[in-house]
Design an enzyme around this catalytic site. Sequence first.
Site, PDB file in Angstrom:
ATOM      1  N   TYR A 148      -4.661 -16.686  29.261  1.00  0.00           N
ATOM      2  CA  TYR A 148      -5.787 -15.911  28.739  1.00  0.00           C
ATOM      3  C   TYR A 148      -6.436 -15.082  29.854  1.00  0.00           C
ATOM      4  CZ  TYR A 148     -10.402 -14.807  26.864  1.00  0.00           C
ATOM      5  OH  TYR A 148     -11.532 -14.144  26.470  1.00  0.00           O
TER       6      TYR A 148
ATOM      7  N   GLY B 126     -11.526 -12.708  24.018  1.00  0.00           N
ATOM      8  CA  GLY B 126     -12.255 -13.175  22.846  1.00  0.00           C
ATOM      9  C   GLY B 126     -11.338 -13.242  21.642  1.00  0.00           C
TER      10      GLY B 126
END
Length: 518
Positions: A50, A57
Amino acid sequence: MLTLKGRLGIEDFYQIIFKEESILINNNVLSTVENSFDFLKKFSENKVIYGVNTGFGPMAQYKIKDSERIQLQYNLIRSHASGTGNLIPPTYVKAAMLARLNTLCLGHSGVHISVIALMTSLINKNITPIIYEHGGVGASGDLVQLAHIALVLIGEGEVMYKGERRNTPEVFKIENLTPISIALREGLALINGTSVMTGIGLINTINARKLLNWMICCSAAINEIVQAYDDHLSHELNQSKKHLGQRKIAKTMRDHLKDSTLTRKREHHLYHPNNDVTIFEEKVQEYYSLRCVPQILGPVLDTLNNVEKILIEEVNSANDNPIVDVENEHVYHGGNFHGDYVSLEMDKLKMVVTKMSMLAERQLNYLLNPHLNNILPPFVNLGTLGLNFGMQGVQFTATSTTAENQMLSNPMYVHSIPNNNDNQDIVSMGTNAANITKKVIENTFEVIAIEAITIVQAIEYLKVQDKISSKTKKMYDDIRKLVPPISDKDEPMYPYVNSVKNFILNSELEIDNHSQVN
């Protein structure tokens, strides 16, 4: 010069922010940061990490091409630099930068070492990014406010420099500073954390401790002015309760009053036969705002100490996402950026600071109302009653400011609003909590400044300068240098109140012994 070794204490924080001590990063820390970057760069190859090769998000489901990874980080910084409202003062911004720097130095963020070098230079040169109060919800950390810091690090945005608001490129050219070049995930690592709320929060704790010390001083002085009995401060009475804060407040007040000739012993006046007395002319016990100070300020002290402990833990924590673990050769995804710890502590702090402002306002009212104290003229008026006004005008200011504090004391911690396409479905509002607490503290400096001026007026009227304790005399002398006796010539009071407020705000804090309430 202070060397940062990966852990900040409150003393370090105080020296760097308030004493403008320069900082140097320990070589072992720099090695840790380099190792973290090198490991993450290699580990992220052919893996989904990530913020390295994904969107952010709710957009994390979108894989980012290798050729667009660097642009992704710049896009994140620029798009999230979207704050509005009042500017956060430079001192608080510097505190946020220091908090972020310390977190990155832990080696769990995978940033390039150039980030550490530039942030250190900015702190040492007092170059602070322009940051706005509004924007952070405190759950992917202080995304918006930290993005404004990151914007400066990439050589864009605006800064405060030598008291002026300037464009970042101009200042970098003057100071011969080079912006960072995004190498891996610096965008996310810089903006994904709790450092703004924590930096503001740590300054809040330091200023709240100054307020507490002055509140103790004012409370002790009022006991002298009214010649109160001293047994409500006694070791025996306060030791009968188990709360450490109460005991410390009572002891500090006893120490303050030890050389006063005005406070009285109950056994000298009331502990003897009095069969011929029907009504006692003098009060047997004082009002609660005088008699219950240890019980009121004790919880303030205990809360303040705990708030400081939690915030120091936070500033020394890895608070972004994901977390790089070089030792175990792994990257962990989670939510260390969530600001609930700071948010809750800021709400607690603003409540106890508001209580201090309420105590100061009630003590002030006691001095101003002759029907309560029975020894002072209305509004401690040293001039002609009816023609002059004494402290009448400033009481309105103290009352309205205290009322504002009471309203602001409603908690932010439970005011979560989902956003970010419901990815952030429960948030901390910690940045709001820290900023509102800052406002409550600023208000309380005003109320206590007004009370301190009034205490000096009362001492002037009673002509007891040679009977008060040495510590009260020091307060009297310090305030008297700033404010002349208000007697037969009424004049605007706001310059005096602001002068005393600034004096109290900038007073020295014996930080090494802070937990003992100096």
